[in-house]
Design an enzyme around this catalytic site. Structure first.
Site, PDB file in Angstrom:
ATOM      1  N   ASP A  46       0.852  -1.184   0.000  1.00  0.00           N
ATOM      2  CA  ASP A  46       0.000   0.000   0.000  1.00  0.00           C
ATOM      3  C   ASP A  46       0.892   1.240   0.000  1.00  0.00           C
ATOM      4  O   ASP A  46       2.023   1.202   0.499  1.00  0.00           O
ATOM      5  CB  ASP A  46      -0.890  -0.021   1.259  1.00  0.00           C
ATOM      6  CG  ASP A  46      -1.795   1.190   1.363  1.00  0.00           C
ATOM      7  OD1 ASP A  46      -2.252   1.711   0.331  1.00  0.00           O
ATOM      8  OD2 ASP A  46      -2.057   1.616   2.505  1.00  0.00           O
ATOM      9  N   ASP A  50      -0.278   4.843   0.938  1.00  0.00           N
ATOM     10  CA  ASP A  50      -0.556   5.796   2.021  1.00  0.00           C
ATOM     11  C   ASP A  50      -0.475   5.117   3.385  1.00  0.00           C
ATOM     12  O   ASP A  50      -1.132   4.111   3.637  1.00  0.00           O
ATOM     13  CB  ASP A  50      -1.939   6.422   1.827  1.00  0.00           C
ATOM     14  CG  ASP A  50      -2.024   7.189   0.518  1.00  0.00           C
ATOM     15  OD1 ASP A  50      -1.014   7.786   0.119  1.00  0.00           O
ATOM     16  OD2 ASP A  50      -3.100   7.171  -0.112  1.00  0.00           O
ATOM     17  N   ASP A  75      -2.262  -0.751   5.757  1.00  0.00           N
ATOM     18  CA  ASP A  75      -2.598  -0.266   7.099  1.00  0.00           C
ATOM     19  C   ASP A  75      -4.097  -0.317   7.372  1.00  0.00           C
ATOM     20  O   ASP A  75      -4.522  -0.136   8.504  1.00  0.00           O
ATOM     21  CB  ASP A  75      -2.103   1.177   7.303  1.00  0.00           C
ATOM     22  CG  ASP A  75      -2.818   2.155   6.385  1.00  0.00           C
ATOM     23  OD1 ASP A  75      -2.725   1.984   5.147  1.00  0.00           O
ATOM     24  OD2 ASP A  75      -3.476   3.075   6.885  1.00  0.00           O
TER      25      ASP A  75
END
Length: 178
Positions: A9, A11, A135
């Protein structure tokens, strides 16, 4: 033998979105919120009333994504892992106007990664990788490979996935799992 595929990922895993987002909010609304206080994904209730759900409008600004700091250790570890894994950056761009900024940021800070393997999608289950590091627990739920949760203030209570706290942890497990 083919390399295993690793999805990463963008961000809050390689780009520090939360710190910049909170900083912009604090500057605009004269507040002193810290990233560590953002203990959930939808955090407008932590903002001053005059901000409220306007907190999410920051995510419509491509400049936000152009100016993010790099998560500590991510460049070095991904460079090392790129010799062992086939790496895909998988990012959910909720506003399509942000895709060019996210792409530019990736090319600037991770020039050793193949830009043909930058995937912008809200549905990360479409990525056929062996591992996905993210996240946001929701992004891991439908993923079919090994799910790795990158620790962030908004996911501390999540216990369903293998957890890494930093890029040293990522290096350790992925070198071991190769």
């Amino acid at each position: 033998m083919a390399k295993k595929r690793l999805g990463i990922d963008q961000d809050n895993v390689i780009a520090d979105l939360l710190s910049e987002w909170v900083s912009r909010y604090n500057s605009d609304f004269d507040d002193n919120l810290t990233p560590e206080q953002v203990s959930c994904w939808n955090w407008h209730h932590l903002c001053k009333p005059e901000c409220g759900t306007k907190i999410y409008e920051y995510l419509d600004d491509p400049d936000l994504f152009l100016n993010l700091s790099i998560m500590e250790g991510s460049q070095e570890v991904l460079r090392e892992l790129s010799y062992i894994y086939d790496i895909y950056v998988v990012s959910a761009a909720y506003n399509p106007m942000n895709i060019p900024a996210k792409h530019t940021w990736l090319k600037k800070h991770f020039p050793f990664l193949n830009e043909k393997k930058f995937v912008f999608t809200r549905d990360k289950s479409i990525v056929m990788a062996d591992y996905l590091i993210d996240d946001k627990p929701k992004n891991l739920e439908a993923f079919h490979g090994t799910k790795i949760l990158y620790t962030a203030p908004h996911n501390h209570d999540e216990e369903r996935f293998y957890r890494v706290n930093n890029w040293d942890d990522v290096r350790e497990i992925l070198l071991d799992w190769k």
